[in-house]
Design an enzyme around this catalytic site. Sequence first.
Site, PDB file in Angstrom:
ATOM      1  N   GLY A   1      46.720  49.628  41.213  1.00  0.00           N
ATOM      2  CA  GLY A   1      46.015  48.967  40.111  1.00  0.00           C
ATOM      3  C   GLY A   1      45.169  47.797  40.588  1.00  0.00           C
ATOM      4  O   GLY A   1      44.030  47.606  40.144  1.00  0.00           O
ATOM      5  N   CYS A   2      45.714  47.029  41.508  1.00  0.00           N
ATOM      6  CA  CYS A   2      45.000  45.845  42.014  1.00  0.00           C
ATOM      7  C   CYS A   2      43.802  46.254  42.867  1.00  0.00           C
ATOM      8  O   CYS A   2      42.756  45.616  42.842  1.00  0.00           O
ATOM      9  CB  CYS A   2      45.945  44.956  42.806  1.00  0.00           C
ATOM     10  SG  CYS A   2      47.289  44.330  41.758  1.00  0.00           S
TER      11      CYS A   2
END
Length: 148
Positions: free
Chosen positions: A42-43
């Site tokens: 996600g990051c």
Amino acid sequence: MNVGDKAPEILGLNEKGEEIRLSNYKGKKIVLYFYPKDMTSGCTAQACNLRDNYSELCAKGYEVIGVSVNDAKSHQKFIEKNELPFTLIADTDKKLVEQFGVWGEKSMYGRKYMGTFRTTFIINEEGVIERVISPKEVKTKEHAQQIL
């Protein structure tokens, strides 16, 4: 920190050990985005979306600064691997995440732990928080469009 609050002058040290201050960005709006961890899916999606739209963000007067509790070495690897054009603050003492209220108890698969809530603060040219994109609102793959 909420809309209308003045952001702190000293934000912390970046991946090169340089002190990042609001006054270094006079005349620009700052996208101060807090994310949980370098190299996670996600990051990485969020960072790459900001990278891919970086020139458009800059053209609209924004500067992007990422913040996580990872150390400078981890940030350097993350920047190199994903060719990120912006700086990342290594908030290893958790001072900034606590100041902005984005550090707290999270849970995954029933396990509770302390971590960073993915949150973005838009800070105007006067250093005042103009907008907050909360953890429930952040779309990692469309984050630049949310800002613009």
